[in-house]
Design an enzyme around this catalytic site. Structure first.
Site, PDB file in Angstrom:
ATOM      1  N   MET A   1      22.814   4.457   6.654  1.00 26.05           N
ATOM      2  CA  MET A   1      22.985   3.039   6.930  1.00 26.05           C
ATOM      3  C   MET A   1      21.638   2.369   7.162  1.00 26.05           C
ATOM      4  O   MET A   1      20.729   2.969   7.717  1.00 26.05           O
ATOM      5  CB  MET A   1      23.869   2.842   8.167  1.00 26.05           C
ATOM      6  CG  MET A   1      25.320   3.214   7.938  1.00 26.05           C
ATOM      7  SD  MET A   1      26.078   2.144   6.716  1.00 26.05           S
ATOM      8  CE  MET A   1      27.630   2.981   6.487  1.00 26.05           C
ATOM      9  N   CYS A   2      21.524   1.149   6.733  1.00 19.86           N
ATOM     10  CA  CYS A   2      20.290   0.383   6.851  1.00 19.86           C
ATOM     11  C   CYS A   2      20.211  -0.287   8.227  1.00 19.86           C
ATOM     12  O   CYS A   2      21.151  -0.261   9.009  1.00 19.86           O
ATOM     13  CB  CYS A   2      20.230  -0.684   5.766  1.00 19.86           C
ATOM     14  SG  CYS A   2      20.503  -0.040   4.090  1.00 19.86           S
ATOM     15  N   ARG A   3      19.068  -0.888   8.495  1.00 20.00           N
ATOM     16  CA  ARG A   3      18.851  -1.683   9.702  1.00 20.00           C
ATOM     17  C   ARG A   3      18.260  -3.013   9.273  1.00 20.00           C
ATOM     18  O   ARG A   3      17.457  -3.081   8.332  1.00 20.00           O
ATOM     19  CB  ARG A   3      17.894  -0.994  10.669  1.00 20.00           C
ATOM     20  CG  ARG A   3      18.269   0.408  11.128  1.00 20.00           C
ATOM     21  CD  ARG A   3      19.361   0.404  12.200  1.00 20.00           C
ATOM     22  NE  ARG A   3      20.686   0.338  11.614  1.00 20.00           N
ATOM     23  CZ  ARG A   3      21.815   0.283  12.338  1.00 20.00           C
ATOM     24  NH1 ARG A   3      21.752   0.293  13.665  1.00 20.00           N
ATOM     25  NH2 ARG A   3      22.985   0.226  11.739  1.00 20.00           N
ATOM     26  N   ASN A 112      24.325  -4.274   5.145  1.00 18.97           N
ATOM     27  CA  ASN A 112      24.378  -2.917   5.672  1.00 18.97           C
ATOM     28  C   ASN A 112      25.824  -2.456   5.541  1.00 18.97           C
ATOM     29  O   ASN A 112      26.724  -3.044   6.136  1.00 18.97           O
ATOM     30  CB  ASN A 112      23.923  -2.886   7.139  1.00 18.97           C
ATOM     31  CG  ASN A 112      23.954  -1.493   7.729  1.00 18.97           C
ATOM     32  OD1 ASN A 112      23.999  -0.506   7.006  1.00 18.97           O
ATOM     33  ND2 ASN A 112      23.926  -1.419   9.045  1.00 18.97           N
TER      34      ASN A 112
END
Length: 261
Positions: A1-3, A112
């Site tokens: 998962m991205c931030r 995200n």
């Protein structure tokens, strides 16, 4: 998962939020605390609004913690509205074209989450992008496809309605192909005046999202940054949040159409 992180308020230098604070977004690129993947090193990007109507955009495939150009830009650029993203790839290769934010005209978008089973339905999802917008497609991620599809659903006039319509259609495509993996969507959209934040998932488990009132404006982030005592508000699942004119408003974000009793 991205931030990711977004800010709206008085103009500040980008590094004030992206680099300087404890647990900053750049720090989260190698040590995220609330993501399944601790390292988000598959590229980074920042978009900001200045004197012109269309935003500036920087994206690169280096991890944010080692991108000297990103650090230099953030040290020099001052803006009252900006978005930034560090990527952990779930769909699409590690290329600049797949790095967020994505842009079209005055719009910036970052995401995200993922469309579960995307490779099996990629062609059908890409078909949602209108012909006059398909030329803007540069990468092969689900995030960019969702953004362009939402533009085709009237994103400029009704952001929440366009996003909901796009997500409904993606769900129908998943169901038609027997995909049971969830569709998770935590995203930020900006048009130079207003920030729109969405937190939704088909399994009610969307990626995290928080917001905080700063002295200079309002920040929205995947996870808190700054001093340990700073007060962050969690954004509930199924929420559409708007930030404009120094004020934040949260309302229910319903994707599935309710059936009459």
């Amino acid at each position: 998962m991205c931030r990711f992180l977004a800010y709206s308020g008085d103009p500040i230098f980008l590094d004030t939020l992206l680099i300087a604070p404890e647990a900053s977004l750049v720090s989260q690129s190698h040590s995220a605390r609330e993501a399944k993947t601790v390292v988000n090193g598959d590229g980074c990007g920042v978009g900001w609004y200045g004197a012109r109507s269309e935003p500036g955009l920087y994206r690169g495939i280096l991890p944010a913690w080692s991108d000297a150009n990103l650090a230099s830009l953030c040290h020099q650029v001052e803006a009252g509205l900006f978005l930034a993203h560090v990527r952990s790839a779930t769909s699409g290769e590690v290329t600049m074209a797949n790095c967020h934010p994505f842009s079209s005209g005055r719009h910036l978008f970052m995401h995200n989450g993922q469309i579960g089973g995307y490779e099996a339905v990629r062609r059908s999802v890409e078909a949602l992008v209108p012909d006059d917008l398909y030329g803007l497609r540069r990468g092969n991620s689900d995030s960019e496809a969702m953004f362009l599809a939402a533009l085709g659903h009237g994103l400029s006039h009704d952001p929440a309605g366009a996003i909901a319509a796009m997500l409904r259609t993606c769900l129908r495509i998943q169901h038609a192909n027997g995909i049971t993996q969830p569709l998770r969507f935590t995203a930020i959209l900006a048009d130079g005046q207003t920030l729109h934040a969405f937190r939704w998932a088909s399994d009610d488990r969307p990626p995290s999202l928080y917001w905080r009132q700063l002295d200079s404006g309002i920040a929205i982030a995947s996870e808190p940054f700054g001093d340990p005592g700073d007060h962050w508000h969690p954004v509930a699942a199924g929420t559409h949040m708007t930030v404009a004119g120094g004020a934040a408003r949260c309302e229910e974000f319903a994707v599935l159409e309710t059936q009459p009793a």
